[in-house]
Design a protein around this motif. Sequence first.
Motif, mmCIF file in Angstrom:
data_model
loop_
_atom_site.group_PDB
_atom_site.id
_atom_site.type_symbol
_atom_site.label_atom_id
_atom_site.label_comp_id
_atom_site.label_asym_id
_atom_site.label_seq_id
_atom_site.Cartn_x
_atom_site.Cartn_y
_atom_site.Cartn_z
ATOM 1 N N LYS A 116 0.733 -1.281 0.143
ATOM 2 C CA LYS A 116 -0.013 0.050 -0.155
ATOM 3 C C LYS A 116 0.688 1.375 -0.031
ATOM 4 C CE LYS A 116 -0.838 0.085 5.083
ATOM 5 N NZ LYS A 116 0.637 -0.486 5.201
ATOM 6 N N ASP A 117 2.198 1.005 0.391
ATOM 7 C CA ASP A 117 3.026 2.270 0.354
ATOM 8 C C ASP A 117 3.499 2.712 -1.091
ATOM 9 O OD1 ASP A 117 2.821 2.504 2.996
ATOM 10 O OD2 ASP A 117 4.416 1.070 3.467
ATOM 11 N N PHE A 118 3.153 1.897 -2.003
ATOM 12 C CA PHE A 118 3.806 2.189 -3.325
ATOM 13 C C PHE A 118 2.655 2.252 -4.508
ATOM 14 C CE2 PHE A 118 6.815 -0.032 -0.812
ATOM 15 C CZ PHE A 118 7.852 0.865 -0.808
ATOM 16 N N SER A 119 2.994 2.798 -5.481
ATOM 17 C CA SER A 119 1.734 3.099 -6.622
ATOM 18 C C SER A 119 2.204 1.827 -7.440
ATOM 19 C CB SER A 119 1.736 4.257 -7.461
ATOM 20 O OG SER A 119 3.090 4.915 -7.528
ATOM 21 N N LYS A 120 0.850 1.481 -8.104
ATOM 22 C CA LYS A 120 0.935 0.061 -8.781
ATOM 23 C C LYS A 120 1.777 0.108 -10.075
ATOM 24 C CE LYS A 120 -2.271 -3.434 -10.763
ATOM 25 N NZ LYS A 120 -1.187 -3.704 -11.844
ATOM 26 N N SER A 121 1.790 1.546 -10.762
ATOM 27 C CA SER A 121 2.533 1.713 -11.992
ATOM 28 C C SER A 121 4.114 1.396 -11.530
ATOM 29 C CB SER A 121 2.406 3.075 -12.433
ATOM 30 O OG SER A 121 2.744 3.937 -11.532
ATOM 31 N N LEU A 122 4.220 1.719 -10.582
ATOM 32 C CA LEU A 122 5.864 1.642 -10.115
ATOM 33 C C LEU A 122 6.132 0.153 -9.743
ATOM 34 C CD1 LEU A 122 8.177 3.567 -10.142
ATOM 35 C CD2 LEU A 122 7.923 3.891 -7.807
ATOM 36 N N LEU A 123 5.341 -0.398 -9.077
ATOM 37 C CA LEU A 123 5.466 -1.911 -8.736
ATOM 38 C C LEU A 123 5.579 -2.757 -10.026
ATOM 39 C CD1 LEU A 123 3.127 -2.415 -5.521
ATOM 40 C CD2 LEU A 123 5.756 -2.306 -5.597
ATOM 41 N N ASP A 124 4.639 -2.348 -11.224
ATOM 42 C CA ASP A 124 4.681 -3.061 -12.222
ATOM 43 C C ASP A 124 5.890 -2.965 -12.881
ATOM 44 O OD1 ASP A 124 2.002 -3.868 -11.755
ATOM 45 O OD2 ASP A 124 0.912 -2.196 -13.246
ATOM 46 N N GLN A 125 6.912 -2.139 -12.722
ATOM 47 C CA GLN A 125 8.140 -2.093 -13.248
ATOM 48 C C GLN A 125 8.990 -3.143 -12.761
ATOM 49 O OE1 GLN A 125 9.816 1.925 -13.761
ATOM 50 N NE2 GLN A 125 7.738 2.887 -13.739
ATOM 51 N N LEU A 126 8.850 -3.752 -11.650
ATOM 52 C CA LEU A 126 9.633 -4.710 -10.962
ATOM 53 C C LEU A 126 9.491 -5.910 -11.950
ATOM 54 C CD1 LEU A 126 8.680 -4.136 -7.342
ATOM 55 C CD2 LEU A 126 10.843 -3.974 -8.370
ATOM 56 N N ASP A 127 10.475 -6.742 -11.971
ATOM 57 C CA ASP A 127 10.387 -8.065 -12.868
ATOM 58 C C ASP A 127 9.642 -8.993 -11.776
ATOM 59 O OD1 ASP A 127 11.891 -7.453 -15.021
ATOM 60 O OD2 ASP A 127 13.600 -7.294 -13.836
ATOM 61 N N TYR A 128 9.948 -8.973 -10.511
ATOM 62 C CA TYR A 128 8.921 -9.947 -9.793
ATOM 63 C C TYR A 128 9.047 -9.533 -8.185
ATOM 64 C CZ TYR A 128 13.933 -11.218 -8.651
ATOM 65 O OH TYR A 128 15.259 -11.244 -8.163
ATOM 66 N N VAL A 129 8.283 -9.915 -7.433
ATOM 67 C CA VAL A 129 8.081 -9.608 -6.039
ATOM 68 C C VAL A 129 8.332 -11.005 -5.343
ATOM 69 C CG1 VAL A 129 6.962 -8.973 -4.061
ATOM 70 C CG2 VAL A 129 6.843 -7.686 -6.289
ATOM 71 N N LEU A 130 9.083 -11.238 -4.540
ATOM 72 C CA LEU A 130 9.552 -12.395 -3.675
ATOM 73 C C LEU A 130 9.367 -12.032 -2.101
ATOM 74 C CD1 LEU A 130 12.910 -14.204 -4.261
ATOM 75 C CD2 LEU A 130 12.680 -13.181 -1.909
ATOM 76 N N MET A 131 8.557 -13.082 -1.390
ATOM 77 C CA MET A 131 8.411 -12.811 -0.176
ATOM 78 C C MET A 131 8.356 -14.072 0.687
ATOM 79 S SD MET A 131 5.287 -10.671 1.618
ATOM 80 C CE MET A 131 5.230 -10.398 3.440
ATOM 81 N N ASP A 132 8.988 -14.087 1.933
ATOM 82 C CA ASP A 132 8.854 -15.434 2.695
ATOM 83 C C ASP A 132 7.748 -15.186 3.614
ATOM 84 O OD1 ASP A 132 10.333 -14.209 4.888
ATOM 85 O OD2 ASP A 132 11.972 -14.242 3.802
ATOM 86 N N ALA A 133 7.739 -16.095 4.698
ATOM 87 C CA ALA A 133 6.974 -16.165 5.756
ATOM 88 C C ALA A 133 7.620 -16.372 7.189
ATOM 89 C CB ALA A 133 6.053 -17.123 5.604
ATOM 90 N N LEU A 134 8.764 -15.556 7.251
ATOM 91 C CA LEU A 134 9.626 -15.998 8.259
ATOM 92 C C LEU A 134 9.753 -14.751 9.259
ATOM 93 C CD1 LEU A 134 12.825 -17.312 6.618
ATOM 94 C CD2 LEU A 134 10.696 -18.417 7.021
ATOM 95 N N THR A 135 8.863 -13.654 9.122
ATOM 96 C CA THR A 135 8.577 -12.642 10.005
ATOM 97 C C THR A 135 7.163 -12.685 10.483
ATOM 98 O OG1 THR A 135 10.389 -11.465 8.844
ATOM 99 C CG2 THR A 135 9.141 -10.230 10.374
ATOM 100 N N LEU A 136 7.116 -13.559 11.453
ATOM 101 C CA LEU A 136 5.743 -13.812 11.820
ATOM 102 C C LEU A 136 5.493 -12.562 13.011
ATOM 103 C CD1 LEU A 136 6.074 -16.838 11.021
ATOM 104 C CD2 LEU A 136 5.061 -17.557 12.943
ATOM 105 N N PRO A 137 3.854 -12.207 12.663
ATOM 106 C CA PRO A 137 3.304 -10.978 13.452
ATOM 107 C C PRO A 137 3.267 -11.803 14.952
ATOM 108 C CG PRO A 137 2.080 -11.131 11.601
ATOM 109 C CD PRO A 137 3.298 -12.409 11.565
ATOM 110 N N ARG A 138 3.593 -11.125 15.948
ATOM 111 C CA ARG A 138 3.202 -11.634 17.221
ATOM 112 C C ARG A 138 1.838 -11.228 17.619
ATOM 113 N NH1 ARG A 138 7.670 -13.027 20.230
ATOM 114 N NH2 ARG A 138 9.569 -11.929 19.444
ATOM 115 N N PRO A 139 1.146 -12.074 18.436
ATOM 116 C CA PRO A 139 -0.316 -11.733 18.952
ATOM 117 C C PRO A 139 -0.429 -10.072 19.585
ATOM 118 C CG PRO A 139 0.311 -13.790 19.570
ATOM 119 C CD PRO A 139 1.385 -13.335 19.032
ATOM 120 N N ASP A 140 0.793 -10.008 20.352
ATOM 121 C CA ASP A 140 0.900 -8.964 21.457
ATOM 122 C C ASP A 140 1.552 -7.786 20.667
ATOM 123 O OD1 ASP A 140 3.212 -10.524 21.195
ATOM 124 O OD2 ASP A 140 3.508 -10.201 23.277
ATOM 125 N N GLY A 141 1.733 -7.752 19.167
ATOM 126 C CA GLY A 141 2.360 -6.556 18.471
ATOM 127 C C GLY A 141 3.983 -7.225 18.189
#
Length: 277
Positions: A116-141
Amino acid sequence: MTTSRRNFLQASLIAGSALAGAPHFSRAFVARSGEVADPPKPAFPVADYHVHLSPTLSIEQAVDLGKQRRVQIGVVEHPGPGYPIHIDADLKHYIDGLRPYPVRIGLQPVYAGWSKDFSKSLLDQLDYVLMDALTLPRPDGGWLAIWQIDTMVDDADDFMTRYMQFIEQVLTTEPIDIFAWPTFLPVPIARQYSQLWTRPRVDRIIELARAKKIAIEINELAHVPDENFITQAKQAGLKFTFGTDSRNQNAAHFYYCYQMARKCALTESDMFMPKRK
Ligand SMILES: [Zn+2]
């Protein structure tokens, strides 16, 4: 991540390793002594989509390593708090800085909701977005960074429930192309890999990735996912990438990925291709 994952790996090596697929470390040592040959480079074009530039890896060095090892380089950087990319202007600066080089340009968000911090037209210039699930949100923040060597796991099943919830969130709500570090487990429970990655859990990840056409990273650093997961994902029609998650001379250097490519008979059609040719 920054230096944390490198430290994590060094600590694991020193500790004799409690990682998933721990035998690969001893295998690496055997390979160095010359008893086991390196697996051959696959016949298809290979890319390392998980390279971080750093004080120990300039863009010129990354390009050189790619040429030497005949591997296409894909560079990623993190957006968000604690990292250099926060707003459109930062992202544009990053993309424009890499454009002159023969590399793929990617992004590796860490925190859910980053886009949400970036405009779609700029994100579309990227070749790819890679994300892992290793940074788990804590229930208490706050967050729990599960690649860190000192990650505590009190109850493996509780952990897996939370982990699966976050994986589901990443794979269903984040606009990503590649799921990185799939099935990685924190050090205290890494030896239980085959018990904890039950059939229903593996099926669920594959189902979600297939629904959103998200490719699976085969991660050279952590040696995940395992052969069974890759075989099942391949049967389900998922695409794969290779990634070293390196910020040094290890860029474009593959052992585990080539070994899995051979064992799972991956072909060019199994591999992810960025939208932009
Ligand atoms: Zn990374």
